[in-house]
Each structure stands twice: as structure tokens, then as C-alpha cells.
Design a protein around this motif. Structure first.
Motif: not given
Ligand SMILES: [Zn+2]
Length: 959
Positions: A40-41, A283-286, A316-321, A325-332
Motif C-alpha cells: 500500500v503506497h 500494489n495500490i496507491i492511496i 502482518l499475517s494478512s500480508n498487508i504492508r 511512497s511516491t507516484p514514480s515508486c508506485y508506477g515502477e
């Protein structure tokens, strides 16, 4: 030798600047994404309008806070402290108007700290233009310029590695394909959008097509990853932690009675899981921010810190992190996660509706006189840059301030006409200052370039020529008019100069008398509110064959005694309506016929034709529900689908002459149309003068000019340009990427048009093309027709934030507007592209009183001068010529302005050479750069430059 060393050094320097190895925005500046996790960015951001409810300066300094609590200087102050304290935190910066202002005011210590957070990838520039420009009403010339201005600031300040990879177009009201193509040509990799049509969005959400590859050109191989944000650009509901918001703060102290982090995290995780269902990767962007947020950045970061820490531990056990972040990091991350191809998009995102009764198609036309000024000033700026590049070859502050004003005018609440009136006044003032300072540059440069003996003239620019007013020419004779042809095409231009009554002789650069015609100024122009002029006539003549990027002067005098030998008065006749028979006017191989009863144009040559001025009644409403939406600055919502005729035409006046023939339609009040045939033109010019729009009946009105050719069977298809460049096909009541349920049959079929639109009969190839002189909305609601919305006056706000009705006034009455369309029938594709260049870039006219006779003047001044040595091929335009730095470097752009398959003769690659092209520039080296001029591509040989259809090539030339 010294020059050589400097050149090598500057090349090495630019390689170092542009080289990839030292760039900050590399993967290692991005948070690590986990393959088996939902990543989650969290992107903290602030949407800072370059003027809207407050002026640009008020927004920067935080003044006038009773309107809106917003001060951008505090945002950067506050955010930078947070970023400095914690290297995990991130933020994005978009508008260089604000960032550069803040930068200018910082200490060297603060600048070093800022450099550091940029290097660490914490402060990411996205977009990086001077503003977040509008995509409907802005022309490609202005878009390229405003992006270049912002990106140049970034390059000069942080080096080439700060060049953004992502664009953040989160608020413009619809998105153009040309804009996406421009971004791709500027080297951007990721484009993020906030607003798309609500039906399109629903369809994309259910098909998981929120992210796509946008193939943005029919001619160029441009494409860009495009992502649509989940919640426009807002935070998840209930998670706004700005001081401007009232959402529940996060309390993680279990001893506190307000402890809520467990419940609040559950809410956020539920939202995250729901959002992720609609996206294809892990990946999702918020987006965490809103308009002018982060004046106190700590409230945001403190609450986000708690949520991130808690959720990462508990889920953690639900594998959510979660992570910053930034738009370019998310895009990549998305790019790396993809195994399958993304959906493709080949059209654009117009029109944009946010609900069934809110089509954002009014702003295509809102504030028509401002839109006209923006186009006008764009041409002046371009000319000013050309002249400076070829004379002083240095960037000056005067030029920069004009560039800045023009860039600000492209903001998505500026050229759109959706800012408050006081803010629009500020935009106008800025452009006016730019125009005035630039015309001083013309005056100095023209004297310098043309004077043979060092004498100078007081060259003046007439800002009121659009209302046929010019003191210099009204009060003086003899006078000199100097034309500067800003296009690299040889072209002819019909000159119209307001003058006192009398007779005039016009002499050209070779001492020949030029044929001229005295045309009475139309009554509707004489009556325009605010006009302060003694001129009752215009002196009209044709400046034939102006050299490309060339200057030419004409000497105008009032000869003693008889009228000038070649000056002819117009023959005019007025016909009251109804007349016994239809009125046909023929001149220079064209003929127009007007109906004897209505006075409307009904025939062009042998072709049945109809042109009408009509109006829609603007819907009024309190906006409490969708169906109660009012028509306003953003929204076009007519009350019903019927367009009503304006007042009846009461009489026609015909004016015949050797240069121009006019047919004037007099309406009963405040309105006139002038149809013009020119001796040297194949098109029909239509001048419209409208307003004040009457509102005494309590109803707002939206005026259209409708052109219809019954013989054209277009089956609901019509074509519009995109920002003045490539053409897009439009189909009534249809969208290609989603099933459209049209709930506003009129407004929902309007599209933006910057330069031209056409309808065509595919069988007969009959085409009607109409060129416009400023950004407008256009549709083809009836068979064979095009209707341009030309003026709007509305009495209700449409509840999208501006808080004012679009009820423009000037001189104490409703705003009057004057504009032009050029109309062509037949297969006019080829001509339309040339004419569009001329319509957008007419010659600049400067006037100077003189005591010299024509012959004396010719002894003292050069009367013709070409600033390039030869004509460019007819399908190539010199798009940019501007001083680039203080070292004598010049930015040059050439464009091919035909698309693939558009024309048999001109849609082919063409080769040009720079060698010896500019007589005043001694070219040393030529560096090719990307469209934004912030990335090196290659060093070039100046001999040969190939341009493919629609290609723009950008060069930095050392002189
Ligand atoms: Zn905005």
C-alpha cells in the motif's frame, strides 16, 4: 581554442547532469515492495491551485484567508521539516510556480537541506510544469512551453536527475490525448489522473481497467502508463488528518479513553481491501491530501505514522504492508509486477461528467474574451522569444515574467474560465504586463534591425485593435506600420487599420503604391462598451507574401488633395428585411446567398448551407440534488435540447471593394455578424460581435454559432483537434471504451476544440471545416452540422467550488465579445492545416508616427528583412526559437504539422537543414534533447534533420 575547451566542458557537464548513474529517482530511493504482500503506497500530497478562489500570490502567502485558509509557503516550510527529521517520509511537489517562489526565499542552509531530501527521493517532483495545466482549452504550444519552463527550473536547480518520471494530472476536468502524447515525448513514464467520467470509472472499476497503456498518437509511437486514482485525489473517507479537516484523530494509547487505533485500522484495512479488488497488481496507491493541505504537515504525518506502524504489525499475517511512497515508486512497482499486458486506450477522456447531470463541457467556452486573450498573448510571447533569440540571445527577466504569466494562464482554473472574477482579473493583469513589456522589446528590436542610420522611431503596439481602436493611427499621418510574420511560412495577411476619415496612400518596401480600401467600421463595433476611438473607418490592404519570420514596413500617408491613387472607397448598400428576393453577393470567385425573410446565410456557391446564431437557456437550480444542477462556469446544462434563435435580423449591409467584400447582418440589438470574402483567400471569414447577453428575463444564456450543410451525411460523426494538434473522431452518444448512457443529450456531446473541427460525408468526400480563433466547445447535434459555443452568461453557481455565477460584466454592463471563425467547404484538409497556423499565429503589427515621406523613409530604414535565410518546407513549422540561457544558447523546435495519412502531398517525412538558416545566429554545436529540453538525446550534425509526420524535434543550439 578557448571556445573549444568551453564547448567540451559544457558537453561533459551536460552529460554529467543528464547521465543516468547519479540519478536520485532510482529504485533504491523507493520502498521495497514485497512480492507476496499487498503493498500500500501512501502518497502524501497537497493540491495547490495556481489561482482559483484566491490569486496566485494570495495562495502563496496565505493572504485573504477569509475566502480559503491556504498558504503554500507554510506547506513547504512545514513539510521540509518533517522530511528532514525522518528519511522514511515522502511528499510530492507539482507546481513550480509555488515551489520556485518558496525556493527563492530560502537560506543557503535550507537549500542544502532541500537538496538532500530531493537526493534521498523523499521530495519527489511530479509533473514539474509551472502549473498543472488544463487539457481542454490550452493549446499544445502553451502546454509545451509551461512544462518546459517548470522543468527548466528543476534542471537548473537540482540537475537533470531531478527530472520527474511521473505526472500528476489529478484535477483537470477531462484529459486530452495530445497531452498524454506530449508527456510521453517529454520522457515521462507514469501518468496519474484524478477525474474521469463517472460511467467510464464504474466500468473500469468493475473490469479492473483503472490502469492502462495510453497509446496517445496516430502518427507517433507514443504511449504512457496511465493510472486512474481510486478516490480522485482525496484520502479515504474519514482519514483526513489535516488541520483543515475534522476527522477523528488516531489514538494509540491503550490507557486513553479515546483509544481507537484498533477500530480505525480495521476501517482503513477494509477500504484498502476494497480498493485492491479493482486493481490488477499487488500494489495500490492511496492519496493522502487535499487542496492546500499540509500547512501543518505534522498533523498528517503523526497520524499516518501511527496507522502505518500499527497495521504493519497487526496485519502482518494478512500480508498487508503500508509505507510512504511516491507516484514514480508506485508506477515502477506496478510495472515490475505486471506479467500480462495492460489494457490499451487510444482515444481521450472527454467529455467528463461527474454525475448524470454534471457534464463539464461549459468550461470549454467560459470567459471567451479571456480565452481569446490567452491565445493572443501566446502569439506575442512566441514572437518576443524569437526576436530576443535572434538579437540579444540572452534570457531576460522581462521575457521570463511574460513566460511565467502565460504559464500561469494555462492552470486548470485559469484558461478554463473557472476562477473567481477577482482572480481572473489578476490573470488578465499579468498577461497585460507581459504584453506591454514584450511590445517594448519589439520596438527596440525593430529599430535596431531596420534603422539604416541609427535613427529611431516610437513604435507602438495597439492593444485595442480587436475593437478597431488605435490612437497612433487615428491621430497621426503619415505613420509606419511594421508587420512581423511569426511563422516560418511565407504568408499573406489582410491588414486592417483604424483610421480617421480621409484618404490614404500606402507605400510598400519597394516604393510601390499598394491597393487599399476604406471600409466603414461596423455599427456594432462602434457601439461596443468601453470603446474610446475617433476612428470610423478601417484602412484595409493586403500584405502580400510576407517573408518567413520576416519584417516588412508600409508607409501610410494622407496625400494632399485627391484620395491616394490606389485607395478605393467601399460601395455599400443596406437592405431592409424582408426583401423581395434573396440577397446574393459574389466576389473573387465565391458567392454567398442570404434569405430574403430571415437574413440568414442559406447558400455558399451552389451548395445549400445554413448558418445561425442560437442560444440555449441555462438551467437554474439549487444543486441540492443531481437533477437540480445549474449550468455554470464548469457545467453546461441547457434547460431542454432546443436552441432558440437570437433576435431577428433586421437588415443586411453589403460592402463591396477590391480587397474585401462584406455582408453585415444586423440583429435587433447588441449583435452583428460580418461575413467576409477576401480577394486572396479561399475561406469565408465570419466575425461575430455579441453582447451584453440579455438576462432581464432572469435566464442565463449560452450562445452557439451553428453551421449546417444538408448534403453532408456524417451519421453523427465529427472531428475535432486535440489541443490544436492531432485530430480525433467523435461519435454522437457514443464512447468507445464504455457503454454510455447519455443523460444530457446536448451537453454530453460537446468536445473541446482549439483550432478546427470538421464534418465529412464519407461517400462524397464533401467536408465542412470551421477554424476557431480561441478555445471553444463544439458538437454536431444535427446532421451535417457543427455548432460552436461562443459566449455564455449564467446566473447561478454550479456548486463545484468557484461559488460565483458566470455573469461577466465590463463597463457596467454584461460582457461583450468579438471573435472569428473561418469556414471552408470542399475537401479542405490540406488547406486547413496551413490556415490553422495563420489563424493561431497572425503577424504582429507595430505602428509608428513619422514625419518622413515614403521616399525619405526608404532612405532611412530597411523596409523588409527576413530573419531566416530560406523558406522551410510547407509542412514544417518553427515551433520554438527562444533564448535558453546566459551563454548564448538558443532553444529551437521544429514540428511537422501533418499526421500520417492526412494528406497525400504533405504527410511524408521531410528533411531540413539548420546550416545558414538563421542569419544572426552562428551555430557552433547542436544538441538534440527531449521535448521538455531536460534530457540529452544526442549531438547532431546541423546539416540534416528529418521530421516524420507530427514529429517535434527539440534542439539546444550553441551560438
Ligand atoms: Zn485544482
Amino acid at each position: 581554442m578557448q571556445k573549444c575547451i568551453i564547448t567540451i566542458f559544457s558537453l561533459l557537464y551536460s552529460l554529467l547532469k543528464y547521465g543516468e548513474t547519479a540519478c536520485y529517482y532510482s529504485s533504491n530511493a523507493c520502498p521495497q515492495v514485497e512480492k507476496d504482500f499487498l503493498n500500500v503506497h501512501i502518497v502524501p500530497h497537497s493540491h495547490d491551485d495556481v489561482g482559483w478562489l484566491k490569486t496566485v500570490e494570495q495562495y502563496y502567502y496565505g493572504a485573504n484567508n477569509s475566502i480559503q485558509n491556504a498558504g503554500v509557503q507554510y506547506i513547504y516550510d512545514s513539510v521540509l521539516e518533517e522530511l528532514w527529521k525522518d528519511s522514511e517520509k515522502k511528499f510530492v511537489s507539482v507546481e513550480m510556480e509555488f515551489f520556485s517562489h518558496w525556493w527563492k526565499e530560502q537560506s543557503s542552509h535550507m537549500k542544502r537541506k532541500t537538496h538532500k531530501v530531493v537526493e534521498r527521493g523523499q521530495l519527489e517532483f511530479v509533473g514539474g510544469g509551472w502549473c498543472m495545466n488544463d487539457e481542454a482549452a490550452a493549446s499544445y504550444v502553451d502546454i509545451v512551453d509551461q512544462m518546459t519552463l517548470g522543468l527548466k527550473f528543476l534542471n537548473d536547480t537540482f540537475g537533470g536527475c531531478a527530472a520527474p518520471k511521473a505526472v500528476w494530472q489529478i484535477d483537470p476536468f477531462g484529459h486530452s490525448r495530445e497531452q498524454a502524447s506530449i508527456f510521453a515525448q517529454m520522457g515521462f513514464e507514469y501518468l496519474f489522473l484524478g477525474r474521469i467520467d463517472y460511467q467510464d470509472k464504474a466500468s473500469r472499476l468493475s473490469n479492473r481497467e483503472m490502469e492502462m497503456t495510453w497509446v496517445a498518437s496516430d502518427s507517433l509511437n507514443t504511449s504512457i502508463f496511465t493510472g486512474v486514482l481510486y478516490n480522485t485525489y482525496s484520502p479515504p473517507p474519514g482519514f483526513c488528518f489535516d488541520v483543515l479537516c475534522g476527522d477523528e484523530t488516531i489514538v494509540d494509547d491503550p490507557d486513553s479513553p479515546m483509544f481507537n487505533i484498533d477500530r480505525r485500522s480495521k476501517q482503513l484495512v477494509a477500504y484498502i481491501l476494497e480498493q485492491s479488488k479493482h486493481y490488477r497488481t499487488n500494489n495500490i496507491i492511496i492519496t493522502m491530501g487535499e487542496d492546500f493541505h499540509y500547512q501543518n504537515a505534522h498533523t498528517w504525518y503523526k497520524n499516518l505514522d501511527k496507522l502505518i506502524k500499527y497495521i504493519n504489525k497487526v496485519y502482518l499475517s494478512s500480508n498487508i504492508r503500508l509505507f510512504y511512497s511516491t507516484p514514480s515508486c508506485y508506477g515502477e512497482a506496478v510495472k515490475n509486477a505486471f506479467v500480462e499486458a495492460l489494457p490499451r486506450k487510444t482515444d481521450d477522456f472527454f467529455p467528463y461528467a461527474s454525475d448524470p447531470h454534471a457534464y463539464w463541457t461549459g468550461y470549454f467556452t467560459s470567459r471567451p474574451t479571456f480565452k481569446g486573450l490567452v491565445r493572443h498573448s501566446s502569439n506575442l510571447l512566441r514572437a518576443c522569444k524569437q526576436i530576443q533569440a535572434m538579437t540579444v540571445k540572452r534570457r531576460s527577466n522581462v521575457l521570463f515574467q511574460f513566460q511565467r504569466s502565460q504559464a500561469i494562464a494555462q492552470h486548470h482554473d485559469a484558461v478554463t474560465g473557472t476562477a473567481k472574477q477577482h482572480v481572473n482579473n489578476d490573470y488578465l493583469l499579468r498577461l497585460d504586463q507581459g504584453i506591454r513589456s514584450c511590445t517594448k522589446i519589439f520596438s527596440e528590436s525593430f529599430n535596431h534591425l531596420l534603422s539604416l542610420n541609427g535613427s529611431t522611431m516610437r513604435q507602438e503596439y495597439c492593444t485595442m485593435l480587436n475593437i478597431s481602436q488605435c490612437w497612433t493611427t487615428e491621430q497621426n499621418a503619415p505613420f509606419i506600420v511594421t508587420l512581423y510574420n511569426t511563422v516560418s511560412l511565407r504568408s499573406s495577411h489582410t491588414v486592417r487599420i483604424p483610421v480617421a476619415d480621409g484618404s490614404y496612400a500606402v507605400t510598400d518596401h519597394e516604393g510601390r503604391l499598394v491597393a487599399s480600401q476604406m471600409v466603414p467600421i461596423a455599427e456594432a463595433v462602434l457601439r461596443l462598451p468601453g470603446r474610446n476611438s475617433t476612428a470610423m473607418n478601417e484602412l484595409v490592404f493586403i500584405a502580400e507574401d510576407l517573408p518567413p519570420l520576416g519584417l516588412r514596413s508600409y508607409h501610410v500617408q494622407t496625400p494632399e488633395g485627391k484620395p491616394g491613387k490606389r485607395m478605393l472607397r467601399s460601395r455599400s448598400r443596406t437592405i431592409d428585411l424582408p426583401n423581395e428576393k434573396d440577397v446574393t453577393v459574389s466576389a473573387y470567385g465565391l458567392s454567398l446567398t442570404f434569405d430574403r425573410q430571415t437574413g440568414h446565410l442559406i447558400q455558399v456557391g451552389n451548395e445549400m448551407f445554413k448558418q445561425q446564431l442560437l442560444f440555449y437557456r441555462g438551467m437554474s437550480g439549487n444543486n441540492s440534488r443531481f437533477e437540480f444542477r445549474a449550468s455554470g462556469a464548469y457545467i453546461f446544462r441547457p434547460n431542454g435540447t432546443e436552441a432558440f434563435p437570437l433576435q431577428p435580423v433586421t437588415k443586411l449591409t453589403t460592402i463591396f471593394g477590391p480587397i474585401v467584400t462584406e455582408i453585415r447582418q444586423h440583429f435587433s440589438a447588441n449583435t452583428m455578424q460580418i461575413f467576409r470574402l477576401h480577394r486572396n483567400a479561399s475561406y469565408i471569414e465570419l466575425d461575430w460581435i455579441l453582447g451584453p447577453i440579455p438576462i432581464e428575463d432572469g435566464i442565463g444564456k449560452e450562445y452557439i454559432s451553428r453551421f449546417t450543410v444538408p448534403a453532408i451525411r456524417n451519421n453523427g460523426t465529427f472531428y475535432t483537434d486535440s489541443n490544436g494538434r492531432e485530430v480525433l473522431e467523435r461519435q454522437l452518444n457514443h464512447q468507445t471504451t464504455y457503454k454510455l448512457n447519455i443523460t444530457e443529450p446536448t451537453a454530453g456531446n460537446f468536445y473541446p476544440v482549439n483550432s478546427f473541427a470538421y464534418v465529412e460525408d464519407k461517400l462524397t468526400k464533401m467536408r465542412m471545416t470551421v477554424l476557431n480563433d480561441r478555445a471553444q466547445g463544439v458538437s454536431s447535434l444535427l446532421p451535417g452540422s457543427l455548432e460552436f459555443m461562443i459566449h455564455r452568461r449564467l446566473l447561478h453557481d454550479d456548486a463545484f467550488g468557484v461559488g460565483e455565477a458566470l455573469n461577466e460584466t465590463a463597463y457596467g454592463v454584461g460582457l461583450a465579445a468579438r471573435g472569428t471563425h473561418w469556414l471552408m467547404l470542399g475537401n479542405a484538409g490540406t488547406v486547413a492545416r496551413f490556415l490553422a497556423q495563420r489563424m493561431v499565429h497572425p503577424p504582429i503589427l507595430m505602428f509608428a508616427p513619422t514625419t518622413f515621406s515614403a521616399e525619405e523613409f526608404r532612405q532611412s530604414y530597411r523596409m523588409e528583412l527576413a530573419l531566416i535565410n530560406r523558406d522551410l518546407p510547407p509542412n514544417v513549422n518553427l515551433l520554438t526559437l527562444e533564448p535558453w540561457d546566459d551563454e548564448g544558447r538558443v532553444l529551437v523546435r521544429f514540428e511537422h504539422f501533418y499526421g500520417v495519412g492526412e494528406d497525400e502531398r504533405f504527410s511524408h517525412p521531410v528533411t531540413i537543414s539548420l546550416k545558414g538558416l538563421f542569419p544572426t545566429l552562428k551555430i557552433q554545436t547542436v544538441e538534440e534533447v527531449n521535448l521538455a529540453a531536460n534530457r540529452h538525446i544526442r549531438t547532431l550534425n546541423a546539416d540534416e534533420l528529418v521530421l516524420n509526420p507530427m514529429e517535434i524535434r527539440t534542439l539546444i543550439v550553441s551560438t
